[in-house]
Design a protein around this motif. Structure first.
Motif, short mmCIF file in Angstrom:
data_model
loop_
_atom_site.label_atom_id
_atom_site.label_comp_id
_atom_site.label_asym_id
_atom_site.label_seq_id
_atom_site.Cartn_x
_atom_site.Cartn_y
_atom_site.Cartn_z
N ILE A 185 -114.40 19.06 65.52
CA ILE A 185 -114.22 19.40 66.93
C ILE A 185 -113.84 20.87 67.05
CG2 ILE A 185 -112.74 19.05 68.95
CD1 ILE A 185 -112.70 16.13 68.40
N LEU A 186 -114.49 21.56 67.96
CA LEU A 186 -114.20 22.96 68.26
C LEU A 186 -113.51 23.01 69.61
CD1 LEU A 186 -114.61 25.94 67.32
CD2 LEU A 186 -116.70 25.95 68.68
N ARG A 187 -112.27 23.51 69.63
CA ARG A 187 -111.48 23.60 70.86
C ARG A 187 -111.16 25.05 71.19
NH1 ARG A 187 -109.07 18.54 72.03
NH2 ARG A 187 -109.05 17.09 70.28
N ALA A 188 -111.04 25.35 72.46
CA ALA A 188 -110.56 26.65 72.91
C ALA A 188 -109.13 26.47 73.39
CB ALA A 188 -111.44 27.18 74.04
N GLU A 198 -113.10 22.62 77.74
CA GLU A 198 -114.28 22.15 77.03
C GLU A 198 -114.02 22.03 75.53
OE1 GLU A 198 -116.84 21.06 78.36
OE2 GLU A 198 -117.06 21.96 80.33
N ILE A 199 -114.70 21.09 74.89
CA ILE A 199 -114.69 21.00 73.43
C ILE A 199 -116.12 20.83 72.94
CG2 ILE A 199 -112.41 19.92 73.40
CD1 ILE A 199 -113.85 17.32 72.51
N GLY A 200 -116.36 21.21 71.71
CA GLY A 200 -117.65 20.97 71.07
C GLY A 200 -117.46 19.97 69.95
N GLU A 211 -124.91 19.05 66.57
CA GLU A 211 -124.19 18.76 67.79
C GLU A 211 -124.24 17.28 68.12
OE1 GLU A 211 -125.23 23.12 69.75
OE2 GLU A 211 -126.25 21.33 70.45
N VAL A 212 -123.11 16.75 68.60
CA VAL A 212 -123.01 15.33 68.95
C VAL A 212 -122.86 15.21 70.46
CG1 VAL A 212 -121.62 13.23 68.72
CG2 VAL A 212 -121.95 14.73 66.75
N ASN A 213 -123.78 14.51 71.11
CA ASN A 213 -123.73 14.31 72.55
C ASN A 213 -123.44 12.87 72.95
OD1 ASN A 213 -124.44 17.05 73.23
ND2 ASN A 213 -126.52 16.59 72.53
N ASN A 214 -123.43 11.96 71.98
CA ASN A 214 -123.18 10.54 72.26
C ASN A 214 -121.70 10.32 72.53
OD1 ASN A 214 -123.12 7.77 72.40
ND2 ASN A 214 -123.47 7.44 70.21
#
Length: 377
Positions: A185-188, A198-200, A211-214
């Protein structure tokens, strides 16, 4: 004195999630601090993200051959990447001045290896970090070339070095995840040019990060399995709802002070919820060792998970099976009340779309007593 106009044009990377967290890409002259555990995949994330940008990669931890080997494994072409092992910050600044017209991005990896000739202490010291970071960030502002500074973290998970380092940069990104898990997980935690909501989400595969969109990526597929101690929680991460599995194991303790082991959620939050359960439901939790874990090796920071944690504890202690078709979302107060949370309607709507049969929130239960009666019936 006339204020200079700000160049708000953005440069896109090769990974959509990276751009989305930054607010659409890099602003000219933006300084970004990227941190994470050793081996979590920071270098992999960078190589995949920078494949579309003309990048000066300054490495103090890996040789050029190692960077090339990783790029070959990931299938990333290095036609636009320039490698440098110059670690003296004055030399870096001088070199960038000569080639700034041909650069889209600068990446020092890591800031702990860069040093200034004006400071006598060793690289990685507080004074070196402060001086080197200040000169690199000033260089980025003057040349209008964005910079990603790779930084180490301490064993407590905080950014290593002086707190001023976080104040100086425009954005602080944290790349987190358990190394034995495939998910990252990428967090700001700070973002002057965008939101911090937002997180990635990424999955580490043989070909690199994907990238995971599910929204159910962290949840097992069979939603009819009945298991005591397992609860699914819905949380809002930025603008999208995601679902996580929280597991609790409560076993009789033989210790004078029972164990409390927590992973993936805040330790003090779990202690608070245990105290609420003892007070409001008169549960004798002092007789149990209690272990709480979020499946997938990720951290859930939202208060939306409170109700799921409470449900999993009740389920494990009272041996009440919960199915994976149940979903919990809501904040639990000190008096046992269940409060609505940000994005609750969106979470419930998404859970309904994903065929969750029973959805527990502040709309269905006002207190944890109501929740306990609903789970026991």
């Amino acid at each position: 004195k006339k204020v200079k106009s700000i160049d708000t044009s953005r440069k896109k990377t090769g990974i959509f999630e990276f751009d989305r967290i930054l607010g659409g890409g890099f602003v000219a002259g933006e300084a970004v601090l990227l941190t994470g555990e050793p081996g979590v995949g920071k270098s992999t994330l960078l190589l995949q993200s920078l494949k579309n940008l003309k990048t000066l990669y300054i490495s103090g931890e890996e040789a050029a051959e190692q960077v090339k080997d990783r790029a070959d494994r990931l299938g990333v072409k290095l036609d636009d990447l320039m490698f440098s092992d110059t670690l003296q910050v004055e030399g870096i600044v001088e070199g960038v001045e000569d080639m700034k017209e041909n650069l889209d991005l600068i990446v020092p990896d890591s800031i702990q290896t860069v040093y200034s000739k004006d400071v006598d202490s060793a690289p990685g010291s507080v004074s070196q970090l402060r001086e080197s970071s200040m000169k690199l960030i000033r260089m980025a502002k003057d040349t209008k070339v964005p910079i990603i500074i790779i930084g180490h973290i301490t064993k407590e998970g905080e950014v290593a070095g002086p707190k001023t380092l976080e104040h100086m940069v425009d954005a602080v990104l944290q790349f987190e995840g358990d190394r034995v898990s495939a998910y990252r997980i990428l967090r700001a935690t700070k973002n002057r040019f965008g939101t911090t909501d937002e997180i990635g989400i990424f999955e580490m595969k043989g070909q690199g990060l994907e990238e995971v969109n599910n929204p159910l990526a962290f949840v097992e597929e069979d939603m009819q399995v009945k298991v005591p101690g397992k609860a699914l929680v819905g949380v809002m991460e930025g603008k999208r709802p995601l679902f996580f599995e929280i597991q609790t194991l409560a076993v009789p303790s033989i210790l004078a002070v029972p164990r409390r082991v927590v992973k993936g959620v805040d330790y003090n939050k779990v202690l608070l919820l245990l105290a609420v359960l003892q007070k409001q439901l008169h549960m004798s939790l002092g007789k149990f060792d209690i272990y709480v874990n979020v499946v997938g090796g990720v951290d859930v920071k939202s208060t939306s998970a409170d109700l799921g944690i409470v449900a999993s504890i009740i389920s494990s202690v009272k041996d009440i099976p919960l199915t994976s078709s149940m979903m919990f979302t809501g904040e639990v107060g000190l008096l046992g009340e269940i409060r609505s949370i940000y994005g609750q309607d969106r979470i419930i709507s998404e859970a309904t779309r994903l065929n969750f049969k029973k959805i527990y929130s502040s709309k269905t239960s006002k207190t944890i007593r109501d929740l306990y009666r609903a789970l026991s019936s």
